[in-house]
Every structure is written in structure tokens, then in C-alpha cells.
Enzyme design. Structure first.
Site, PDB file in Angstrom:
ATOM      1  N   ARG A   1      -1.250  -1.924  -6.870  1.00  0.00           N
ATOM      2  CA  ARG A   1      -1.435  -3.047  -5.944  1.00  0.00           C
ATOM      3  C   ARG A   1      -2.368  -4.094  -6.575  1.00  0.00           C
ATOM      4  NH1 ARG A   1      -1.330  -4.519  -0.466  1.00  0.00           N
ATOM      5  NH2 ARG A   1      -3.298  -5.165   0.483  1.00  0.00           N
TER       6      ARG A   1
ATOM      7  N   HIS B   1      -3.622  -9.243   3.453  1.00  0.00           N
ATOM      8  CA  HIS B   1      -5.064  -9.293   3.636  1.00  0.00           C
ATOM      9  C   HIS B   1      -5.406 -10.143   4.852  1.00  0.00           C
ATOM     10  CE1 HIS B   1      -5.928  -8.412  -0.895  1.00  0.00           C
ATOM     11  NE2 HIS B   1      -5.797  -7.317  -0.182  1.00  0.00           N
TER      12      HIS B   1
ATOM     13  N   LYS C   1      -1.726  -2.821   8.035  1.00  0.00           N
ATOM     14  CA  LYS C   1      -2.886  -2.446   8.827  1.00  0.00           C
ATOM     15  C   LYS C   1      -2.889  -3.202  10.147  1.00  0.00           C
ATOM     16  CE  LYS C   1      -6.051  -1.082   5.113  1.00  0.00           C
ATOM     17  NZ  LYS C   1      -7.376  -1.332   4.491  1.00  0.00           N
TER      18      LYS C   1
ATOM     19  N   TYR D   1      -9.516 -10.864  -6.838  1.00  0.00           N
ATOM     20  CA  TYR D   1      -8.582 -10.760  -7.951  1.00  0.00           C
ATOM     21  C   TYR D   1      -8.732 -11.925  -8.914  1.00  0.00           C
ATOM     22  CZ  TYR D   1      -6.439  -7.111  -5.184  1.00  0.00           C
ATOM     23  OH  TYR D   1      -6.232  -5.958  -4.470  1.00  0.00           O
TER      24      TYR D   1
ATOM     25  N   ARG E   1       0.841  -1.192   0.000  1.00  0.00           N
ATOM     26  CA  ARG E   1       0.000   0.000   0.000  1.00  0.00           C
ATOM     27  C   ARG E   1       0.878   1.244   0.000  1.00  0.00           C
ATOM     28  NH1 ARG E   1      -1.943  -3.619   3.948  1.00  0.00           N
ATOM     29  NH2 ARG E   1      -4.056  -4.434   3.526  1.00  0.00           N
TER      30      ARG E   1
ATOM     31  N   HIS F   1      -2.873   2.387  -5.538  1.00  0.00           N
ATOM     32  CA  HIS F   1      -3.672   1.207  -5.240  1.00  0.00           C
ATOM     33  C   HIS F   1      -3.949   0.402  -6.505  1.00  0.00           C
ATOM     34  CE1 HIS F   1      -5.474  -0.671  -1.758  1.00  0.00           C
ATOM     35  NE2 HIS F   1      -6.497  -1.048  -2.498  1.00  0.00           N
TER      36      HIS F   1
END
Length: 315
Positions: A264, A287, A190, A296, A166, A261
Site C-alpha cells: 500500500r 484516507h 474504514k 508519502y 488494505r 501494508h
């Protein structure tokens, strides 16, 4: 302010609401260790709901029932909020009411029955492999004067595409986070979760050139260990990276406009098209849920279908 941004926290809430909101903020910061941006988003959504509840005559969280929550969500819809925003705000309130019940502030979790519109799921735009190569080539051409900023731009684009990290993770990198012997980078994602992501030889060469010839020419006192620097020699910010990506994408004929993004998304799609398994891509992207990574596969399937229809004589 965009439609997706959380509302400002209202003033003049009943004392009971304000006290609980302050406790919830401490929970998000100290116990869940969320980023300041995420904390603001959660608090903004919850505060907006509490303000609505106060207008309906509630003065304590124990008085907030499912009817109140549904009324608040209906009001959001009448104001023209997008389905994505409605879904996000409903989720924020469900997390809040679950916390209320878990900490015995209320007898039952009323938010557990709160439904919300399903957010529209759109396929992310991605670059083809040749467009990704053209993107890097455009950055190389723009840096043909050998300027430190040009060398930095090449290294950032190479690393974004090579790793799928990110933009916030990119600008947070320090020099010591890069293992140049093993070609891996240590990323703080995150929830402050750390992961290690590999990168290939092209990114390694660009990073090495930036660290040997570009960064020393830009760095100033106060930059600390920041890997990537702005034009003034301090840690680069996310806005500058986004501006760079949009500018270089515009140099690629026919490529969809995208920011970091989008790179990404592109990295994830190309990994899957190259044979990587979902679990590996999930780990690389950081994730929390495999379901996030699975979207994806839809991009990849869509591309394969188009290729089949264009090439197969009996398509």
C-alpha cells in the site's frame, strides 16, 4: 500480546464506570458504526484508564479529572509503553471524554487538555518500481504449474500493488465488486465508507485469468461471492495474504521485508512519483485526512534527494 494492543477490559469496575462503558460501546457500534476490531481497541484503552481511576478512588466519571488522566498516562509510560502506544491511548481517552461532555454525562471535557508524547514518524519501506515488477515475476514463476492457488496469488499481488487497498479490504471483496468493463473495484473501507478504485491492465488480466480458471476450481458451497478463496475454497483470511506477501518478497533480492501494508505504501509512493496529485491519492487510498497522505511525499522527496546526490556532479 504486542505493545500496541489495547489492554483487556478489567473486571470489577465500579457500577457507574461499567454502566457508562456499556453505553459508550453501544455508541461506537450503533452510532459510529466502527469495526469490531476498532471498538475493542477503544474500549480496551478507556477501560484501562477507568481501572486506574478506580484505584485512585474515583467511582463515577464525573470524578475523573485531568490529574487522574495524567497519572494514568504516566503509569503507562513507566510500564515501558512505546510513544506510539501512549499517543494512541491518549487519543482514545480524549475521544471518550469528549463524548462524555457532549452527552452531558460530565460538566466539562477534562481530556481536551491531556497531552501525549508525539509518536515517532518513520518513513515506510517501499519497493522500487523494478522490485515491484520482480515481486510479480516471482509469483508468476511460483505459479508455473498453473495451479488455482498460484493464479490467485498473482491476482492478489497485482491488485494490492495496483490499487493500494488494505489487506482487510482485499479479503472482503466479492466478485460483484469488480467491474471488469471499467477496470475498477468497489471497496468498503474504514468506517464502512465505500470508494471506487481503478486498476491497470496487468491486474485486469490476472483477475480475469483467476476468475475464469482459478476460482471455479477452488470454490465450495459456503464461499458465497468471495472474490479470493483460501486453499479450502472459502473466503481467504488476512493471515494467509500476509504470509503470501512476505514469502514472495523474500524471492526479490535486496527488497525490504514487508507485508500487504508495505505494498500500500509502495503504491502510494509510485503514484506520487508518477505525477498524481495528493487529493487523488487520498481518495484512492481512502484516507480521511490529507495529512495522512502527505507523509508519502516525504518518501518521494527522500528518494529524489538520494538520486540527486548520486547523479549530480555538484551534489
Amino acid at each position: 500480546m504486542s505493545d500496541d494492543a489495547g489492554p483487556e477490559q478489567p473486571e470489577g469496575l465500579p457500577e457507574g464506570f461499567s454502566r457508562v462503558l456499556a453505553d459508550y460501546e453501544r455508541h461506537l457500534v450503533l452510532e459510529r458504526d466502527l469495526t469490531p476490531h476498532t471498538v475493542r481497541a477503544y474500549l480496551g484503552d478507556v477501560a484501562g484508564m477507568l481501572e486506574h481511576a478506580a484505584r485512585m478512588g474515583c467511582a463515577d466519571v464525573a470524578e475523573v479529572d485531568l490529574r487522574t488522566l495524567r497519572s494514568w498516562l504516566a503509569k503507562q509510560q513507566s510500564l515501558g509503553r512505546s510513544r506510539t502506544t501512549l499517543a494512541r491511548r491518549a487519543t482514545a481517552v480524549r475521544v471518550f471524554t469528549a463524548w462524555l461532555a457532549r452527552t452531558d454525562r460530565v460538566a466539562a471535557d477534562v481530556g481536551s487538555s491531556l497531552g501525549s508524547p508525539k509518536a515517532h514518524r518513520t518513513l515506510p519501506s517501499v519497493l522500487r518500481a523494478d522490485e515491484a515488477r520482480d515481486l510479480i515475476a516471482a509469483a508468476v514463476e511460483a505459479a508455473d504449474d498453473g495451479s488455482p492457488v498460484g493464479l490467485r496469488d498473482i491476482a492478489m499481488l497485482e491488485l494490492l500493488y495496483a490499487t493500494g487497498i488494505r489487506v482487510g479490504e482485499l479479503v472482503g471483496l466479492d466478485v460483484d465488486d469488480v467491474d471488469r468493463d471499467r477496470n475498477v473495484v468497489r471497496v468498503l473501507g474504514k468506517g464502512r465508507k465505500e470508494r471506487t478504485v481503478p486498476f491497470g491492465r496487468p491486474a485486469a488480466r490476472s483477475l480475469d485469468f483467476w476468475l475464469r480458471h482459478g476460482r471455479p476450481a477452488l470454490v465450495v458451497d459456503g464461499a458465497g461471492g468471495a472474490l479470493f478463496l483460501g486453499a479450502r475454497g472459502r473466503r481467504i483470511d488476512q493471515r494467509a495474504v500476509r504470509t503470501l506477501v512476505h514469502r514472495r518478497i523474500a524471492d526479490v533480492p535486496g527488497a525490504p521485508d514487508m507485508g500487504p501494508h508495505g505494498l500500500r505504501h509502495t503504491a502510494a509512493t509510485h503514484l506520487l512519483e508518477g505525477g498524481a496529485d495528493l487529493r487523488s491519492v487520498q481518495e484512492l487510498l481512502g484516507h480521511a485526512s490529507l495529512a495522512t497522505t502527505q507523509r508519502y511525499t516525504h518518501v518521494t522527496t527522500d528518494r529524489l534527494r538520494r538520486a540527486y546526490q548520486q547523479a549530480h556532479p555538484r551534489a
